[in-house]
Design a protein around this motif. Structure first.
Motif, PDB file in Angstrom:
ATOM      1  N   ARG A   9       0.827  -1.206   0.000  1.00 14.97           N
ATOM      2  CA  ARG A   9       0.000   0.000   0.000  1.00 14.97           C
ATOM      3  C   ARG A   9       0.861   1.254   0.000  1.00 14.97           C
ATOM      4  NH1 ARG A   9      -3.706  -2.918   4.259  1.00 14.97           N
ATOM      5  NH2 ARG A   9      -1.630  -3.374   4.916  1.00 14.97           N
ATOM      6  N   LYS A  10       2.113   1.119   0.446  1.00 13.37           N
ATOM      7  CA  LYS A  10       2.999   2.280   0.541  1.00 13.37           C
ATOM      8  C   LYS A  10       4.079   2.288  -0.531  1.00 13.37           C
ATOM      9  CE  LYS A  10       2.122   2.626   5.436  1.00 13.37           C
ATOM     10  NZ  LYS A  10       2.603   2.416   6.764  1.00 13.37           N
ATOM     11  N   ASN A  28       3.754   2.333  -3.886  1.00 13.05           N
ATOM     12  CA  ASN A  28       3.426   3.239  -4.970  1.00 13.05           C
ATOM     13  C   ASN A  28       2.384   4.222  -4.449  1.00 13.05           C
ATOM     14  OD1 ASN A  28       2.749   4.532  -7.321  1.00 13.05           O
ATOM     15  ND2 ASN A  28       2.734   2.675  -8.558  1.00 13.05           N
ATOM     16  N   GLY A  29       2.837   5.207  -3.693  1.00 11.99           N
ATOM     17  CA  GLY A  29       1.947   6.140  -3.016  1.00 11.99           C
ATOM     18  C   GLY A  29       1.041   6.911  -3.961  1.00 11.99           C
ATOM     19  N   HIS A  30       1.576   7.339  -5.115  1.00 14.43           N
ATOM     20  CA  HIS A  30       0.776   8.105  -6.069  1.00 14.43           C
ATOM     21  C   HIS A  30      -0.397   7.266  -6.576  1.00 14.43           C
ATOM     22  CE1 HIS A  30      -0.305  10.828  -9.287  1.00 14.43           C
ATOM     23  NE2 HIS A  30      -0.202   9.823 -10.153  1.00 14.43           N
ATOM     24  N   ARG A  88      -1.795   4.675  -5.110  1.00 14.88           N
ATOM     25  CA  ARG A  88      -2.743   4.432  -4.017  1.00 14.88           C
ATOM     26  C   ARG A  88      -3.600   5.672  -3.769  1.00 14.88           C
ATOM     27  NH1 ARG A  88      -5.786   0.664  -1.350  1.00 14.88           N
ATOM     28  NH2 ARG A  88      -6.165   1.361   0.754  1.00 14.88           N
ATOM     29  N   ARG A  89      -2.989   6.860  -3.822  1.00 11.20           N
ATOM     30  CA  ARG A  89      -3.762   8.096  -3.641  1.00 11.20           C
ATOM     31  C   ARG A  89      -4.798   8.253  -4.760  1.00 11.20           C
ATOM     32  NH1 ARG A  89       1.274   9.727  -1.955  1.00 11.20           N
ATOM     33  NH2 ARG A  89       1.803  10.583  -3.998  1.00 11.20           N
ATOM     34  N   HIS A 117      -4.371  -1.453  -5.324  1.00  7.90           N
ATOM     35  CA  HIS A 117      -4.513  -0.457  -6.383  1.00  7.90           C
ATOM     36  C   HIS A 117      -5.656  -0.756  -7.337  1.00  7.90           C
ATOM     37  CE1 HIS A 117      -0.040  -0.256  -5.426  1.00  7.90           C
ATOM     38  NE2 HIS A 117      -0.624   0.748  -4.825  1.00  7.90           N
TER      39      HIS A 117
END
Length: 134
Positions: free
Chosen positions: A7-8, A10-12, A14-15, A85
């Motif tokens: 979950r962390k 690929n932060g973009h 996930r956001r 994702h």
């Protein structure tokens, strides 16, 4: 050595997924109740590490997460190989419903609720924690 949290990684991405789920869904995938997307924290309640001030020296409005705030949850949990994702694997839930569901799939959690309700128990995720009376 433990694996990194997907979950962390690929932060973009996930956001982006989170924003799309927040725009798409209006009701909790588990309990079916409407979710107020403006809720963040409980006003005036602070955690044990709270200093009472924000980093820019403003008074802390409250730092305990609201139990009914919106959270994006994975139908098949990441711990069981689900993608954080995929829009098809993610749904909106109340924080307390998400915590109650834990690492079950959505179908398993719904089955458990059905089983509890047929055994004359009235416990639902919305009733498993103390409600805040405003």
């Amino acid at each position: 050595m433990s694996k990194p949290d997907p979950r962390k990684q690929n932060g973009h991405r996930r956001r982006q997924t989170r924003a799309r789920i927040l725009a798409r869904d209006t009701h909790c995938a588990l309990c079916g109740q409407w979710i107020d997307k403006t809720l963040t924290t409980i006003p005036g309640q602070h955690g044990p590490k709270c200093t009472g001030q924000t980093p820019n020296h403003q008074p802390c409005p409250g730092c305990i997460p609201h139990p009914h705030r919106a959270e994006v949850d994975e139908d098949i949990p990441v711990s069981r190989g689900g993608s954080p994702h995929s829009l098809d694997n993610c749904a909106l839930m109340h924080r307390q419903c998400n915590q109650w569901k834990s690492n079950q799939t959505l179908a398993e959690a719904q089955q458990q609720l059905t089983t509890q309700n047929t055994q004359h128990t009235t416990a639902t995720p919305q009733q498993t924690t103390t409600r805040i009376n405003w």
